[in-house]
Design a protein around this motif. Structure first.
Motif, PDB file in Angstrom:
ATOM      1  N   UNK A   9       0.800  -1.222   0.000  1.00  0.00           N
ATOM      2  CA  UNK A   9       0.000   0.000   0.000  1.00  0.00           C
ATOM      3  C   UNK A   9       0.839   1.281   0.000  1.00  0.00           C
ATOM      4  N   UNK A  10       1.959   1.368   0.753  1.00  0.00           N
ATOM      5  CA  UNK A  10       2.773   2.585   0.643  1.00  0.00           C
ATOM      6  C   UNK A  10       3.303   2.808  -0.780  1.00  0.00           C
ATOM      7  N   UNK A  11       3.707   1.741  -1.445  1.00  0.00           N
ATOM      8  CA  UNK A  11       4.168   1.887  -2.830  1.00  0.00           C
ATOM      9  C   UNK A  11       3.029   2.344  -3.723  1.00  0.00           C
ATOM     10  N   UNK A  12       1.839   1.810  -3.489  1.00  0.00           N
ATOM     11  CA  UNK A  12       0.671   2.215  -4.262  1.00  0.00           C
ATOM     12  C   UNK A  12       0.331   3.672  -3.982  1.00  0.00           C
ATOM     13  N   UNK A  23      -1.380   4.091 -11.768  1.00  0.00           N
ATOM     14  CA  UNK A  23      -1.957   3.260 -10.713  1.00  0.00           C
ATOM     15  C   UNK A  23      -3.256   2.634 -11.187  1.00  0.00           C
ATOM     16  N   UNK A  24      -3.394   1.342 -10.948  1.00  0.00           N
ATOM     17  CA  UNK A  24      -4.661   0.668 -11.230  1.00  0.00           C
ATOM     18  C   UNK A  24      -5.629   1.005 -10.106  1.00  0.00           C
ATOM     19  N   UNK A  25      -6.757   1.591 -10.460  1.00  0.00           N
ATOM     20  CA  UNK A  25      -7.717   1.996  -9.433  1.00  0.00           C
ATOM     21  C   UNK A  25      -8.663   0.877  -9.044  1.00  0.00           C
ATOM     22  N   UNK A  26      -8.531  -0.292  -9.661  1.00  0.00           N
ATOM     23  CA  UNK A  26      -9.414  -1.408  -9.337  1.00  0.00           C
ATOM     24  C   UNK A  26      -8.703  -2.514  -8.559  1.00  0.00           C
ATOM     25  N   UNK A  27      -7.588  -2.192  -7.898  1.00  0.00           N
ATOM     26  CA  UNK A  27      -6.862  -3.213  -7.135  1.00  0.00           C
ATOM     27  C   UNK A  27      -7.133  -3.042  -5.636  1.00  0.00           C
ATOM     28  N   UNK A  28      -6.905  -4.102  -4.897  1.00  0.00           N
ATOM     29  CA  UNK A  28      -7.186  -4.109  -3.456  1.00  0.00           C
ATOM     30  C   UNK A  28      -6.348  -3.074  -2.709  1.00  0.00           C
ATOM     31  N   UNK A  29      -5.083  -2.903  -3.098  1.00  0.00           N
ATOM     32  CA  UNK A  29      -4.230  -1.929  -2.410  1.00  0.00           C
ATOM     33  C   UNK A  29      -4.768  -0.517  -2.559  1.00  0.00           C
ATOM     34  N   UNK A  30      -5.208  -0.169  -3.766  1.00  0.00           N
ATOM     35  CA  UNK A  30      -5.757   1.172  -3.984  1.00  0.00           C
ATOM     36  C   UNK A  30      -7.080   1.335  -3.234  1.00  0.00           C
ATOM     37  N   UNK A  31      -7.896   0.296  -3.211  1.00  0.00           N
ATOM     38  CA  UNK A  31      -9.167   0.367  -2.477  1.00  0.00           C
ATOM     39  C   UNK A  31      -8.942   0.596  -0.991  1.00  0.00           C
ATOM     40  N   UNK A  36      -8.931   4.549   3.698  1.00  0.00           N
ATOM     41  CA  UNK A  36      -8.183   5.366   4.655  1.00  0.00           C
ATOM     42  C   UNK A  36      -8.178   6.847   4.276  1.00  0.00           C
ATOM     43  N   UNK A  37      -8.814   7.186   3.150  1.00  0.00           N
ATOM     44  CA  UNK A  37      -8.873   8.558   2.640  1.00  0.00           C
ATOM     45  C   UNK A  37      -7.473   9.122   2.355  1.00  0.00           C
ATOM     46  N   UNK A  38      -6.578   8.235   1.898  1.00  0.00           N
ATOM     47  CA  UNK A  38      -5.240   8.642   1.501  1.00  0.00           C
ATOM     48  C   UNK A  38      -5.157   8.860  -0.009  1.00  0.00           C
ATOM     49  N   UNK A  45     -11.123  11.566 -18.874  1.00  0.00           N
ATOM     50  CA  UNK A  45     -11.681  11.314 -20.202  1.00  0.00           C
ATOM     51  C   UNK A  45     -12.277   9.912 -20.337  1.00  0.00           C
ATOM     52  N   UNK A  46     -13.381   9.844 -21.032  1.00  0.00           N
ATOM     53  CA  UNK A  46     -14.084   8.591 -21.361  1.00  0.00           C
ATOM     54  C   UNK A  46     -14.455   7.769 -20.128  1.00  0.00           C
ATOM     55  N   UNK A  47     -14.637   8.433 -19.002  1.00  0.00           N
ATOM     56  CA  UNK A  47     -15.085   7.743 -17.800  1.00  0.00           C
ATOM     57  C   UNK A  47     -14.021   6.944 -17.079  1.00  0.00           C
ATOM     58  N   UNK A  48     -12.780   7.004 -17.526  1.00  0.00           N
ATOM     59  CA  UNK A  48     -11.694   6.290 -16.860  1.00  0.00           C
ATOM     60  C   UNK A  48     -11.348   6.996 -15.547  1.00  0.00           C
ATOM     61  N   UNK A  49     -10.908   6.230 -14.570  1.00  0.00           N
ATOM     62  CA  UNK A  49     -10.527   6.800 -13.279  1.00  0.00           C
ATOM     63  C   UNK A  49      -9.017   6.977 -13.221  1.00  0.00           C
ATOM     64  N   UNK A  50      -8.591   8.077 -12.622  1.00  0.00           N
ATOM     65  CA  UNK A  50      -7.166   8.325 -12.439  1.00  0.00           C
ATOM     66  C   UNK A  50      -6.903   8.496 -10.948  1.00  0.00           C
ATOM     67  N   UNK A  51      -5.899   7.803 -10.458  1.00  0.00           N
ATOM     68  CA  UNK A  51      -5.565   7.837  -9.037  1.00  0.00           C
ATOM     69  C   UNK A  51      -4.936   9.170  -8.672  1.00  0.00           C
ATOM     70  N   UNK A  52      -5.318   9.689  -7.535  1.00  0.00           N
ATOM     71  CA  UNK A  52      -4.740  10.911  -6.971  1.00  0.00           C
ATOM     72  C   UNK A  52      -4.555  10.696  -5.478  1.00  0.00           C
ATOM     73  N   UNK A  53      -3.494  11.228  -4.939  1.00  0.00           N
ATOM     74  CA  UNK A  53      -3.297  11.192  -3.495  1.00  0.00           C
ATOM     75  C   UNK A  53      -4.045  12.382  -2.892  1.00  0.00           C
ATOM     76  N   UNK A  54      -4.657  12.172  -1.740  1.00  0.00           N
ATOM     77  CA  UNK A  54      -5.287  13.270  -1.011  1.00  0.00           C
ATOM     78  C   UNK A  54      -4.195  14.055  -0.278  1.00  0.00           C
ATOM     79  N   UNK A  55      -4.578  15.120   0.376  1.00  0.00           N
ATOM     80  CA  UNK A  55      -3.605  15.900   1.144  1.00  0.00           C
ATOM     81  C   UNK A  55      -2.934  15.023   2.198  1.00  0.00           C
ATOM     82  N   UNK A  56      -3.738  14.228   2.893  1.00  0.00           N
ATOM     83  CA  UNK A  56      -3.177  13.314   3.893  1.00  0.00           C
ATOM     84  C   UNK A  56      -2.274  12.268   3.272  1.00  0.00           C
ATOM     85  N   UNK A  57      -2.644  11.788   2.096  1.00  0.00           N
ATOM     86  CA  UNK A  57      -1.817  10.822   1.388  1.00  0.00           C
ATOM     87  C   UNK A  57      -0.486  11.425   0.963  1.00  0.00           C
TER      88      UNK A  57
END
Length: 75
Positions: A9-12, A23-31, A36-38, A45-57
């Motif tokens: 998870x830290x690497x993710x 980052x794959x947004x459909x993996x257990x580590x990202x979930x 944890x709201x990290x 575009x086209x409904x694809x999800x892109x991973x972003x870190x929150x401020x806490x992350x």
């Protein structure tokens, strides 16, 4: 709140900070990071999800980087 992250998870978490599109947004580590709201998944575009870190992350990722540079117990 105490966070119990798996070794993957830290690497993710660091990836959305450094390379948001890698980052794959459909993996257990990202979930887990979502729970944890990290991290969050922004719809791009086209409904694809892109991973972003929150401020806490971002803060946690920076702490992890510092601990790698200076050794444990110095952050």
């Amino acid at each position: 709140m105490t966070l119990m992250l798996t070794p993957h998870e830290p690497a993710t978490l660091i990836l959305p900070v450094d390379a948001p599109g890698q980052v794959q947004t459909d993996c257990a580590d990202f979930n887990a990071l979502l729970q944890y709201k990290l991290a969050r998944a922004d719809v791009v575009e086209a409904g694809a999800a892109q991973a972003r870190a929150t401020e806490g992350g971002c803060r946690l990722a920076e702490s992890l980087r510092l601990s790698r540079q200076h050794g444990p117990g110095l952050v």
